[in-house]
Design a protein around this motif. Structure first.
Motif: not given
Length: 268
Positions: A115-119, A266-268
């Motif tokens: 969670g801290a390094t990816t979307n 998985y774009p925001r």
């Protein structure tokens, strides 16, 4: 969809923390019960791969779960459709009742790192309305293994005592849709597979996955890459002799390319 791991995704983008292991995760175990598995790829093509039964599951590439051993006939079909992404960039998970606290703690740590390094978000399942989710199970063997992508309903990540936090991050990479890096179609431009040093019953695990695509440049640093060695013998030789063999098979965390791949998927 596949990053440095060969993504089975025909996207215009192109589209196992353990220290490097001498063999792919758990691969030193002999496989007495092998199965013929047909992969159906997004372009409709098929590729036959030798799967094997280990710790109650039929697997390919040492840690990708095809099915529970009792649910696949001698000629099984492994359907991979990379359109099946996790809704809301989120992978809900639960624990089977027998999962030891030490493994639960590693899963929580892996989820935090992801969670801290990816979307993407890996988080405990809080509602039965979350129909698609992962159940973390415990096996007394050696398997650190996962399904590939969001397969629908409950799917499994199975973990043994040997599975480090980095190995769990690797398995969630598969769950999110990443294949192993050295199966991408352009790999022969970067590495040579030393077939003579790989047992015959393991050679299909090193084959290029037809219908797949790589994301970005070939990534020796990917957490999805196999180690250079199989049982102490060189199995993957970089064509560029200056490449440090220890870069292959790291299980510390996603590489920058791994992160970019997942964020493209998985774009925001």
């Amino acid at each position: 969809m596949r990053n440095t791991a060969a993504v089975l995704l025909s996207l215009a983008l192109g589209l196992s923390a353990c220290s490097p292991s001498p063999v792919p995760d758990g691969a030193s175990q002999a496989k007495a019960d092998s199965r013929s598995v047909t992969m159906i790829l997004p372009d409709g093509s098929r590729q036959q791969v030798t799967g094997f039964v280990k710790d109650g599951y039929v697997m390919i590439e040492d840690d990708i779960i095809v099915a529970e051993a009792g649910q696949l006939t001698q000629q099984g079909t492994y359907v991979v459709d990379t359109r099946y992404r996790w809704a809301g960039r989120t992978v809900p998970y639960t624990f089977a009742s027998n999962v030891p606290q030490a493994i639960r703690d590693r899963v929580v740590q892996a989820a935090s790192t992801i969670g801290a390094t990816t979307n993407t978000i890996v988080t405990p399942r809080t509602s039965t309305k979350q129909r698609d989710y992962v159940q973390i199970t415990y096996n007394t063997g050696t398997s650190c293994a996962s399904g590939l992508g969001m397969t629908g309903g409950r799917q499994t990540i199975t973990l043994a005592d040997r599975c480090s936090t980095g190995s769990i991050i690797h398995e969630f990479g598969h769950t999110l849709g990443l294949f192993h890096e050295q199966t991408r179609p352009d790999r022969d431009q970067y590495v040579e597979i030393v077939w003579a040093n790989i047992p015959a019953d393991w050679q299909s695990q090193y084959e290029i996955r037809s219908g797949s695509a790589g994301y970005g440049a070939y990534d020796f640093d990917s957490i999805m890459h196999y180690p250079a060695y199989f049982d102490g013998k060189l199995a993957i030789r970089p064509l560029d002799a200056s490449v440090d063999l220890n870069r292959m098979g790291q299980r510390n965390g996603y590489s920058p390319t791994d992160v970019n791949t997942l964020n493209a998927m998985y774009p925001r």
